[in-house]
Design a protein around this motif. Structure first.
Motif, PDB file in Angstrom:
ATOM      1  N   LEU B 333       0.772 -96.960 -37.111  1.00  0.00           N
ATOM      2  CA  LEU B 333      -0.639 -96.845 -36.738  1.00  0.00           C
ATOM      3  C   LEU B 333      -0.901 -95.511 -36.050  1.00  0.00           C
ATOM      4  CD1 LEU B 333      -1.524-100.410 -35.394  1.00  0.00           C
ATOM      5  CD2 LEU B 333      -2.274 -99.339 -37.507  1.00  0.00           C
ATOM      6  N   TYR B 336      -1.218 -92.711 -38.528  1.00  0.00           N
ATOM      7  CA  TYR B 336      -2.557 -92.706 -39.126  1.00  0.00           C
ATOM      8  C   TYR B 336      -3.574 -92.125 -38.163  1.00  0.00           C
ATOM      9  CZ  TYR B 336      -1.489 -95.161 -43.420  1.00  0.00           C
ATOM     10  OH  TYR B 336      -1.023 -95.463 -44.664  1.00  0.00           O
ATOM     11  N   MET B 337      -3.451 -92.561 -36.909  1.00  0.00           N
ATOM     12  CA  MET B 337      -4.402 -92.097 -35.889  1.00  0.00           C
ATOM     13  C   MET B 337      -4.307 -90.587 -35.741  1.00  0.00           C
ATOM     14  SD  MET B 337      -6.589 -93.814 -34.161  1.00  0.00           S
ATOM     15  CE  MET B 337      -7.784 -92.535 -34.381  1.00  0.00           C
ATOM     16  N   VAL B 340      -5.911 -88.800 -38.553  1.00  0.00           N
ATOM     17  CA  VAL B 340      -7.370 -88.817 -38.406  1.00  0.00           C
ATOM     18  C   VAL B 340      -7.814 -87.802 -37.346  1.00  0.00           C
ATOM     19  CG1 VAL B 340      -9.327 -90.236 -37.663  1.00  0.00           C
ATOM     20  CG2 VAL B 340      -7.595 -91.196 -39.196  1.00  0.00           C
ATOM     21  N   VAL B 341      -7.059 -87.740 -36.261  1.00  0.00           N
ATOM     22  CA  VAL B 341      -7.414 -86.792 -35.191  1.00  0.00           C
ATOM     23  C   VAL B 341      -7.335 -85.357 -35.707  1.00  0.00           C
ATOM     24  CG1 VAL B 341      -6.623 -85.838 -32.994  1.00  0.00           C
ATOM     25  CG2 VAL B 341      -6.792 -88.314 -33.292  1.00  0.00           C
ATOM     26  N   PHE B 344     -10.310 -84.713 -37.981  1.00  0.00           N
ATOM     27  CA  PHE B 344     -11.554 -84.473 -37.237  1.00  0.00           C
ATOM     28  C   PHE B 344     -11.515 -83.145 -36.493  1.00  0.00           C
ATOM     29  CE2 PHE B 344     -12.600 -88.989 -37.853  1.00  0.00           C
ATOM     30  CZ  PHE B 344     -13.942 -88.846 -38.167  1.00  0.00           C
ATOM     31  N   ALA B 347     -12.662 -80.704 -38.788  1.00  0.00           N
ATOM     32  CA  ALA B 347     -14.110 -80.736 -38.908  1.00  0.00           C
ATOM     33  C   ALA B 347     -14.758 -80.023 -37.712  1.00  0.00           C
ATOM     34  CB  ALA B 347     -14.600 -82.178 -38.995  1.00  0.00           C
ATOM     35  N   ALA B 360     -15.166 -83.959 -42.147  1.00  0.00           N
ATOM     36  CA  ALA B 360     -15.461 -85.198 -41.423  1.00  0.00           C
ATOM     37  C   ALA B 360     -15.550 -86.358 -42.397  1.00  0.00           C
ATOM     38  CB  ALA B 360     -16.760 -85.040 -40.638  1.00  0.00           C
ATOM     39  N   PHE B 364     -13.100 -89.377 -42.393  1.00  0.00           N
ATOM     40  CA  PHE B 364     -13.719 -90.667 -42.091  1.00  0.00           C
ATOM     41  C   PHE B 364     -13.424 -91.673 -43.213  1.00  0.00           C
ATOM     42  CE2 PHE B 364     -17.379 -93.619 -41.798  1.00  0.00           C
ATOM     43  CZ  PHE B 364     -17.112 -94.094 -40.522  1.00  0.00           C
ATOM     44  N   ALA B 367      -9.892 -92.778 -42.816  1.00  0.00           N
ATOM     45  CA  ALA B 367      -9.727 -93.665 -41.660  1.00  0.00           C
ATOM     46  C   ALA B 367     -10.337 -95.032 -41.935  1.00  0.00           C
ATOM     47  CB  ALA B 367     -10.368 -93.036 -40.428  1.00  0.00           C
ATOM     48  N   LEU B 368     -11.534 -95.015 -42.535  1.00  0.00           N
ATOM     49  CA  LEU B 368     -12.226 -96.285 -42.782  1.00  0.00           C
ATOM     50  C   LEU B 368     -11.441 -97.153 -43.770  1.00  0.00           C
ATOM     51  CD1 LEU B 368     -14.780 -97.674 -41.864  1.00  0.00           C
ATOM     52  CD2 LEU B 368     -15.960 -96.772 -43.878  1.00  0.00           C
ATOM     53  N   THR B 370      -8.224 -97.064 -44.284  1.00  0.00           N
ATOM     54  CA  THR B 370      -7.043 -97.575 -43.575  1.00  0.00           C
ATOM     55  C   THR B 370      -7.426 -98.781 -42.723  1.00  0.00           C
ATOM     56  OG1 THR B 370      -6.215 -95.328 -43.479  1.00  0.00           O
ATOM     57  CG2 THR B 370      -5.173 -96.937 -42.011  1.00  0.00           C
TER      58      THR B 370
END
Lengths: 559, 421
Positions: B333, B336-337, B340-341, B344, B347, B360, B364, B367-368, B370
């Protein structure tokens, strides 16, 4: 941090990221909940929900006769069942069960309507072909289970002896019951974890099954079949209630045939009344009548009170206490030797011998010959018979017990006593099991009853019964010497007296008398044509003996 | 250390980890598999070295962590798939190789300026619509497990939705950059496009019977709309519309109702409909804190049949969580986080609207997706048949995710080049 040129404010992107971080935190929290906090209870639930212990049935041993003919075997059968919760079309299932499995469709429909149950048998142990026909219909919710069904390929042959094994392959009667520990084997078990579709996921523990062992009997299928055939014929002709025949090898105690008429199909054992399926030769008694005189004479000879040639002066009738004892046919007072007493079956003579012995000695000899206690035959439910101890004899007992009245014995007890005499005085326990699995041959326990000399004299005297002038001339077998004794006993009636119309006719004989190979006992209960053992039972003996001697290729010992 | 050298160092670490993963599977299952399994780690490492070389040449200033993290995720996925079925792993390895080629092609093609994609935004929008509509076409569309998400042409089978998702993001990035000021004014007639896309999402829902895919497309749209306009009202209105529409669909599509009722109470029909999710819970729970170890979990019956259906696609997280335990699942997890960080961050660093919206949007979307599949497995939301990015077995998914990675890296490279220059 780079300045955003006013186009898209970074604040919004950060907010979006914050939302996502929150969502991931939720997922993380949920993982912690499942794996950290709820792990134990969920794991227990997972195991318990699907853990199941299934029995691995052991196949039941077969029963063979002494020559290897199958008498009882395990046959492939298919049980058809349904899960009412999964059945989509109960009508179709009911129709299939009605057409192919012989069930009443309405009953089946009713059973399938009970949705609380998840298992109902449509037919236990159906014929595999019928089950296959059901299978081909592809009915949803119907399942099949391979099982073993007990079958008796010889039909009625030895049905009374074999007994019966139930639907669950457990011996319920007869040898099936007696030998159950040997035949049944030990079922194994398997603890498996199953998924909800019933597929095994893993085996946790497994104990393999141990199949039952085969049993080889002393019975000979041919002799047994012939005995049953002959009994059926005599039953028809004499219109008797029932009849039994015991064919025994006196040297080994092996029972070559143990027949009861009327017979029945062993495969239908479970459907018949218990009365019908009793093995009368072991579980039931009869008053032996004159055949019992051998014991009285044997005792007199053994005690040295007389020799076969010792003569007695005997009236037609004597008074014993409150009873009058007389011979079966009126005659004048005459002198008879012990041998003549036996061959002419004189009641007065035998009672005279009994009186000479006295009740204590006579009672001891009766017990010595094995009456009043079980022989120990390997068959369940043996009765010991009814023999009063000396202290309970009434004053008139000495007037009827020496001649086989007021005493009840089983056919097997009587056959074993004659076999002892035939076997040079040595009693051998009668038995039905010859060999278990690959084990050694079973040997019956032995006990000397009378001396070799007395035994030889008794056999010699019994030959006189079949000779001209004896009561059992109909028992003669061409080419062989026969030693035997007839018996005609009136049956006790309800009022405590003796019936004047209901008799047991019997004959027990040894053949060939010079070198005994067979002892054959025939009893016929309530014959209507003629009542005399010499008339009804002796010819049956002759039939059985002729067939058996030929079949066993026993060399003739007479012209 | 330059960005690319850092990337190389990270890739080396990932290579060692993947090697260890395959080695532990091999040790646990020696009786069933050959030493050939160990060559997977080598092949895999070589593949990423190629990707790295292409990056060095095309996007020298891009974020150095994204590619190693993607490599780590595919490594974990491939190990898990290999452990479940070596043949599937072979196919998956082939797809990863194809995807790396596709990834390299994207980088090479767009290395000068990816922003020219903006001029083709309507083409992308149209492309997304066509791809989404494909499975509905008779002849080539295929229904797999009740959801019409697949297209089959000959032996070739793929899920166009995965690529449609990316095209939608490119279209939205371009469209929203252009129209965001107009939209931000919030006049009634400007709700037109919003309603149009809402209608599209509802159509997807009805057509695929898959709440998750609809949620994914519409979520991406709402997220990007918010970033572009800053109007929370749009998001709230959109969510309200979505929930209302979903409820309407729920009332007359039985399959959607099933999904929801299983979600609310899987134990009600534990032997039937709730089976999959309950088995998945058991699987995750039995991993406990430390897990059973790679290759040592229980997923198959004595007959070799799989206990949890779709274990290597939808439910791969359940398998991994059992074998690596809470520690490993948390780490997954976290990866994945972090991905995503970093996305972003890209972005945030981008300096033009299209780039910001693109990075973004892609992040997004990633992330969504996942969250939707993990949430489904963990029973936070109704279960959906979509893949876990980079990890799940499936060619279309891997291909699309590599394209997504390429997109983020291109934006990152531009920002990095500007920052570095």
């Amino acid at each position: 941090m780079t300045r955003a040129r006013g186009s898209v404010p970074n604040r919004r992107i950060r907010l979006l990221l914050a939302v996502l971080v929150l969502m991931f935190a939720l997922a993380f929290g949920r993982t912690v909940w499942l794996q950290g906090i709820r792990a134990e209870p969920l794991a227990r639930l997972a195991e318990s929900q699907h853990r199941q212990t299934v029995a691995l049935p052991a196949s039941r041993g077969a029963i063979y006769d002494r020559t290897g003919v199958q008498l009882a075997i395990g046959e492939r059968a298919t049980s058809v069942y349904a899960d009412p919760r999964q059945v989509r079309n109960p009508r179709a299932v009911a129709i299939a069960a009605g057409q192919l499995l012989g069930r009443d469709p309405d009953d089946v429909l009713e059973e399938l309507a009970d949705r609380r149950r998840s298992f109902v048998f449509l037919r236990r142990k159906a014929d595999p072909a019928a089950a296959d026909a059901v299978r081909r219909r592809g009915l949803v919710g119907v399942g099949f289970l391979d099982e073993e069904r007990r079958a008796y390929p010889q039909g009625s042959i030895a049905a009374h002896v074999l007994g019966y094994a139930g639907l669950d392959n457990d011996g319920l009667a007869g040898l099936e019951k007696q030998l159950d520990p040997v035949l049944a084997g030990v079922p194994g078990s398997e603890t498996i974890v199953k998924d909800p579709f019933g597929r095994a996921v893993k085996v946790i523990r497994s104990t393999p099954e141990q199949n039952g062992r085969d049993v080889h009997l002393t019975l000979d299928q041919n002799l047994q079949a012939n005995a049953e055939l002959v009994l059926a014929k005599v039953l028809r002709e004499s219109r008797a209630k029932s009849a039994t025949a015991v064919v025994l090898d006196p040297r080994s105690g092996e029972l070559l045939a143990l027949a009861v008429a009327p017979t029945f199909d062993a495969n239908r054992f479970g459907e018949l009344a218990a009365q019908r399926t009793r093995n009368l030769t072991v579980t039931d008694t009869y008053e032996p009548g004159s055949t019992f005189k051998l014991i009285t004479v044997g005792a007199v000879l053994s005690e040295g009170l007389a020799t076969p040639a010792t003569a007695y002066t005997l009236p037609y009738e004597i008074q014993v206490a409150d009873r009058k004892i007389h011979d079966s046919h009126p005659r004048d007072t005459e002198r008879m030797t012990v041998a003549e007493i036996l061959s002419r079956s004189s009641n007065v003579g035998t009672v005279t011998l009994g009186q000479e012995l006295g009740k204590r000695r006579l009672a001891r000899w009766i017990e010595h010959f094995g009456f009043g206690r079980p022989t120990g035959i390997d068959f369940p439910g043996e009765t010991r018979g009814i023999v009063l101890p000396a202290e309970r004899w009434s004053d008139s007992s000495i007037g009827n017990i020496p001649i086989g009245q007021g005493i009840a014995v089983t056919p097997v007890q009587m056959a074993a006593a004659y076999a002892a005499v035939a076997n040079r005085g040595v009693w051998v326990r009668p038995h039905l099991v010859r060999r278990i699995g690959r084990g050694p041959r079973v040997r019956g326990a032995r006990k000397r009853l009378v001396s070799r000399d007395v035994a030889a004299k008794l056999v010699e005297m019994l030959r006189g019964v079949v000779d001209e002038g004896g009561t059992g001339t109909a028992a003669a077998v061409p080419g062989y010497t026969v030693a035997g004794k007839t018996g005609t006993a009136s049956k006790p009636d309800e009022r405590g007296g003796y019936s004047t119309s209901r008799y047991v006719a019997s004959f027990v004989g040894v053949v060939p008398a010079s070198d005994p190979r067979l002892v054959i006992l025939v009893t016929i209960d309530e014959p209507r044509s003629a009542i005399w053992g010499g008339v009804v039972a002796a010819p049956v003996f002759a039939d059985l003996a002729r067939f058996a001697l030929q079949y066993l290729e026993v060399p003739p010992d007479a012209r | 250390m330059s960005a690319r050298n850092r990337e190389l160092a990270n890739l080396l670490a990932v290579g060692v980890l993947t090697g260890l993963g395959f080695a532990s599977v091999y040790i646990a299952r020696q009786s069933e598999i050959s030493t050939g399994s160990l060559s997977y780690a080598g092949f895999f490492f070589g593949l990423y070295l190629v990707a790295h070389a292409v990056c060095r040449f095309t996007i020298p200033y891009a974020d150095p962590y994204l590619l190693p993290m993607a490599a780590l995720l595919t490594g974990i996925g491939l190990t898990a798939i290999y452990r479940l079925d070596p043949e599937d792993a072979f196919r998956q390895g082939r797809w990863i190789a194809i995807s790396v080629v596709f990834f390299a092609a994207i980088l090479l093609l767009l290395r000068r300026d990816y922003r020219r994609l903006e001029s083709y935004k309507y083409l992308f929008g149209l492309g997304a619509l066509v791809l989404l509509a494909l499975p509905a076409l008779p002849g080539i569309g295929e229904t797999v497990n009740g959801a019409r998400l697949w297209v089959r042409v000959g032996a070739f089978q793929f899920q166009p939705g995965e690529l449609a998702k990316l095209m939608l993001i490119v279209f939205l990035a371009g469209y929203l950059r252009e129209k965001r000021e107009v939209l931000a004014q919030g006049r009634l007639k400007d709700f037109g496009p919003l309603l149009l896309i809402w209608g599209g999402a509802m159509l997807v829902l009805v057509q695929t019977n898959d709440l998750g895919s609809a949620l994914l497309y519409f979520g991406i749209f709402l997220g990007m709309l918010y970033v572009a306009t800053g109007r929370l009202a749009f998001v709230i209105a959109g969510l309200a519309l979505f929930l209302g529409g979903s409820y309407a669909v729920y009332t007359f599509v039985p399959r959607v109702q099933d999904r929801v009722s299983i979600w609310l109470d899987p134990w009600k029909d534990a032997q039937g409909a709730g089976y999959q999710i309950i088995q998945s819970s058991y699987s995750i729970a039995s991993g406990g804190f430390g897990g059973t170890g790679f290759g040592r979990g229980t997923f198959t019956g004595t007959g070799g049949d799989q206990v949890i259906p779709f274990l290597n696609t939808d439910f791969i997280y359940s398998a991994i969580a059992q074998e690596v335990g809470l520690v490993g699942a948390s780490a997954l997890l976290l990866v994945y986080m972090l991905f995503v960080v970093r996305g972003f961050r890209t972005a945030l660093l981008a300096d033009d609207g299209f780039s910001k919206l693109l990075a973004a949007g892609l992040t997004f979307g990633f992330a969504l997706q996942t969250f939707i599949i993990l949430g489904g497995i963990l029973r936070l939301i109704p279960l959906t048949g979509i893949t876990l990015p980079f990890v799940s077995y499936g060619g279309s998914s891997v291909l699309a995710n590599f394209a997504l990675l390429g997109g983020i890296l291109l934006v990152s490279n531009r920002a990095g080049a500007r920052g570095g220059a």
